[in-house]
Design an enzyme around this catalytic site. Structure first.
Site, PDB file in Angstrom:
ATOM      1  N   TYR A 135      48.275  50.378  44.445  1.00 57.72           N
ATOM      2  CA  TYR A 135      47.469  51.503  44.952  1.00 57.72           C
ATOM      3  C   TYR A 135      48.287  52.786  45.050  1.00 57.72           C
ATOM      4  O   TYR A 135      47.739  53.876  44.980  1.00 57.72           O
ATOM      5  CB  TYR A 135      46.940  51.178  46.356  1.00 57.72           C
ATOM      6  CG  TYR A 135      45.579  50.540  46.382  1.00 57.72           C
ATOM      7  CD1 TYR A 135      45.367  49.293  45.805  1.00 57.72           C
ATOM      8  CD2 TYR A 135      44.509  51.164  47.009  1.00 57.72           C
ATOM      9  CE1 TYR A 135      44.123  48.696  45.855  1.00 57.72           C
ATOM     10  CE2 TYR A 135      43.264  50.567  47.061  1.00 57.72           C
ATOM     11  CZ  TYR A 135      43.072  49.338  46.492  1.00 57.72           C
ATOM     12  OH  TYR A 135      41.844  48.751  46.548  1.00 57.72           O
ATOM     13  N   LYS A 190      51.040  36.303  43.310  1.00 57.99           N
ATOM     14  CA  LYS A 190      50.864  35.945  41.899  1.00 57.99           C
ATOM     15  C   LYS A 190      52.274  35.816  41.325  1.00 57.99           C
ATOM     16  O   LYS A 190      52.637  36.438  40.326  1.00 57.99           O
ATOM     17  CB  LYS A 190      50.018  37.012  41.181  1.00 57.99           C
ATOM     18  CG  LYS A 190      49.591  36.649  39.779  1.00 57.99           C
ATOM     19  CD  LYS A 190      48.532  35.547  39.710  1.00 57.99           C
ATOM     20  CE  LYS A 190      48.286  35.127  38.273  1.00 57.99           C
ATOM     21  NZ  LYS A 190      47.347  33.976  38.171  1.00 57.99           N
ATOM     22  N   ASP A 222      44.503  33.577  42.363  1.00 61.54           N
ATOM     23  CA  ASP A 222      43.323  33.008  41.697  1.00 61.54           C
ATOM     24  C   ASP A 222      42.866  31.741  42.406  1.00 61.54           C
ATOM     25  O   ASP A 222      41.679  31.520  42.644  1.00 61.54           O
ATOM     26  CB  ASP A 222      43.585  32.774  40.195  1.00 61.54           C
ATOM     27  CG  ASP A 222      44.899  32.046  39.910  1.00 61.54           C
ATOM     28  OD1 ASP A 222      45.729  31.903  40.837  1.00 61.54           O
ATOM     29  OD2 ASP A 222      45.089  31.628  38.752  1.00 61.54           O
ATOM     30  N   ASP A 246      42.291  43.661  48.998  1.00 62.35           N
ATOM     31  CA  ASP A 246      41.028  44.372  48.782  1.00 62.35           C
ATOM     32  C   ASP A 246      39.979  43.405  48.256  1.00 62.35           C
ATOM     33  O   ASP A 246      38.855  43.334  48.769  1.00 62.35           O
ATOM     34  CB  ASP A 246      41.258  45.511  47.775  1.00 62.35           C
ATOM     35  CG  ASP A 246      39.996  46.288  47.473  1.00 62.35           C
ATOM     36  OD1 ASP A 246      39.253  46.604  48.432  1.00 62.35           O
ATOM     37  OD2 ASP A 246      39.745  46.583  46.286  1.00 62.35           O
ATOM     38  N   ASP A 250      36.730  41.261  50.528  1.00 66.02           N
ATOM     39  CA  ASP A 250      35.307  41.362  50.192  1.00 66.02           C
ATOM     40  C   ASP A 250      34.708  39.969  50.001  1.00 66.02           C
ATOM     41  O   ASP A 250      33.615  39.681  50.460  1.00 66.02           O
ATOM     42  CB  ASP A 250      35.101  42.161  48.886  1.00 66.02           C
ATOM     43  CG  ASP A 250      34.708  43.613  49.139  1.00 66.02           C
ATOM     44  OD1 ASP A 250      35.205  44.188  50.133  1.00 66.02           O
ATOM     45  OD2 ASP A 250      33.909  44.162  48.355  1.00 66.02           O
TER      46      ASP A 250
HETATM   47  C1  IPM Z   1      38.416  49.160  51.024  1.00 62.93           C
HETATM   48  C2  IPM Z   1      37.854  50.031  49.933  1.00 62.93           C
HETATM   49  C3  IPM Z   1      38.908  51.067  49.562  1.00 62.93           C
HETATM   50  C4  IPM Z   1      40.094  50.305  49.012  1.00 62.93           C
HETATM   51  C5  IPM Z   1      38.454  52.154  48.589  1.00 62.93           C
HETATM   52  C6  IPM Z   1      37.234  52.885  49.095  1.00 62.93           C
HETATM   53  C7  IPM Z   1      39.561  53.132  48.304  1.00 62.93           C
HETATM   54  O1  IPM Z   1      37.436  49.270  48.858  1.00 62.93           O
HETATM   55  O2  IPM Z   1      38.766  49.689  52.092  1.00 62.93           O
HETATM   56  O3  IPM Z   1      38.492  47.954  50.824  1.00 62.93           O
HETATM   57  O4  IPM Z   1      40.121  49.949  47.818  1.00 62.93           O
HETATM   58  O5  IPM Z   1      41.025  50.055  49.773  1.00 62.93           O
HETATM   59 MG    MG Z   2      37.519  47.174  49.212  1.00 71.00          MG
END
Ligand code: IPM
Ligand code: MG
Length: 355
Positions: A135, A190, A222, A246, A250
């Site tokens: 990032y 990884k 993975d 990230d 999710d």
């Molecule tokens: C998160 C989001 C952010 C990230 C984006 C909006 C930059 O997806 O906070 O998970 O990738 O960190």
């Molecule tokens: Mg995110």
């Protein structure tokens, strides 16, 4: 106690308004100041993270953040896109430790796409490193146009990088968090392919020697992605880098039924923190009054706990959220037959009423 309130874009304004309402009924001496961020700030000032917003954030004990982003900004040069606001806040305030709990509320077991027995009682804590990795690698690419795109280019690249102190400090955060839970840490890497993550694994292992009471295991990303849907309860604390965190956070959030339920905290070394729902700005449902404000309300609870030292008020909010769920109130994302569908504002009002 000073709080910077940064609602941002999309559903950000609607959900943050409900969390502010909740904070206001606690009877605490909170000073809240609102500022623009993300696309909203770009519209007004030509920059997603204006100087004044950054200054307010730095001066505050905590930041209550909504969400940023909208597809309509996809054509902007990357430094001007709404997402740069949250990345800039993380970097400028040194918010390296991101806590993303994935907790399955008993009343919402049916809302998950997984079988109830797999997720009932689930309580995972993903700890994502937030200010390093690919990032923030340099250089960040080779652009041939100023709109953030690459017409006619032959290549683009991002560099993945971690320093020893960056890994050490997030590893300490993970081991210390595990001590307050079931004393197990899974470090996700990884290392079979990437040098950066062999180094990660080595450093986490070294730090782990200082925590002989905490069990440490390592897993490739993975495999971790697979195990999260196969047997999620095998995890307790998961520590990983910015990019893998990230993605995995999710994934983990959907195990619980809805990403609309999950709060997050991003802390720096002095416990100053940014608190935001784990979900995004959802421009497709913005302004409709149907977004779930509970992730933001629960983020406010985390803020009281971690940055403002108000554990009792944090517990009150969390209990109030449990109670409105027990009353059967549901926003659209967690609605199922036999429950009562409510709007964003009605959900916030219900939490306020319980408090
Ligand atoms: C998160 C989001 C952010 C990230 C984006 C909006 C930059 O997806 O906070 O998970 O990738 O960190
Ligand atoms: Mg995110």
């Amino acid at each position: 106690m000073k709080i910077a309130v940064l609602p941002g874009d999309g559903i950000g304004t609607e959900i943050v308004a409900e969390a502010v309402k909740v904070l206001n009924v606690l009877g605490l001496p909170l000073e809240m100041e609102t500022a623009l961020v993300g696309g909203a700030a770009y519209e007004a000032y030509g920059h997603p993270l204006p100087e004044a917003t950054l200054k307010l954030a730095k001066e505050s004990d905590a930041i209550l953040f909504g969400a940023v982003g909208d597809w309509k900004y996809d054509k902007l040069d990357r430094p001007l896109r709404p997402e740069q606001a949250i990345l800039g806040l993380r970097k400028n305030l040194g918010l390296f430790a991101n806590f993303r709990p994935a907790i399955c509320y008993e009343q919402l077991v049916g809302a998950s796409s997984l079988k109830p027995e797999l997720i009932s009682g689930l309580d995972i804590l993903i700890i994502r490193e937030l200010t390093g990795d690919i990032y923030f690698g340099q250089p960040r690419g080779r652009r041939t146009a100023t709109d953030g795109h690459f017409p006619g280019a032959e290549e683009a690249f991002d560099t993945m990088r971690y320093s020893r102190p960056e890994i050490e400090r997030i590893a300490h955060v993970a081991f210390q968090a595990a001590r307050k839970r079931s004393k197990r840490v899974t470090s996700v890497d990884k290392a079979n392919v990437l040098e950066t993550f062999q180094f990660w694994k080595d450093v986490v292992t070294e730090v782990g020697l200082q925590y002989p009471d905490v069990e440490l295991d390592h897993m490739y990303v993975d495999n971790a992605a697979m195990q999260l849907v196969k047997a999620p309860k095998r995890f307790d604390v998961v520590v990983t880098g910015n990019m893998f965190g990230d993605i995995l956070s999710d994934e983990a959030s959907m195990l619980t039924g809805s990403i609309g339920m999950l709060p997050s905290a991003s802390l720096n070394a002095s416990n100053q923190g940014l608190y935001e729902p784990s979900h995004g700005s959802a421009p497709d449902i913005a302004g409709k009054g149907i977004a779930n404000p509970l992730a933001t309300i629960l983020s406010a609870a985390m803020m009281l706990r971690f940055s403002l030292n108000q554990e009792a008020s944090a517990l009150r909010i969390e209990a109030a959220v449990q109670k409105v769920l027990a009353q059967g109130l549901r926003t659209a994302d967690i609605y199922s037959d036999g429950t009562t569908r409510v709007s964003t504002r009605e959900m916030g009002d219900a939490v306020v009423k319980v408090l």
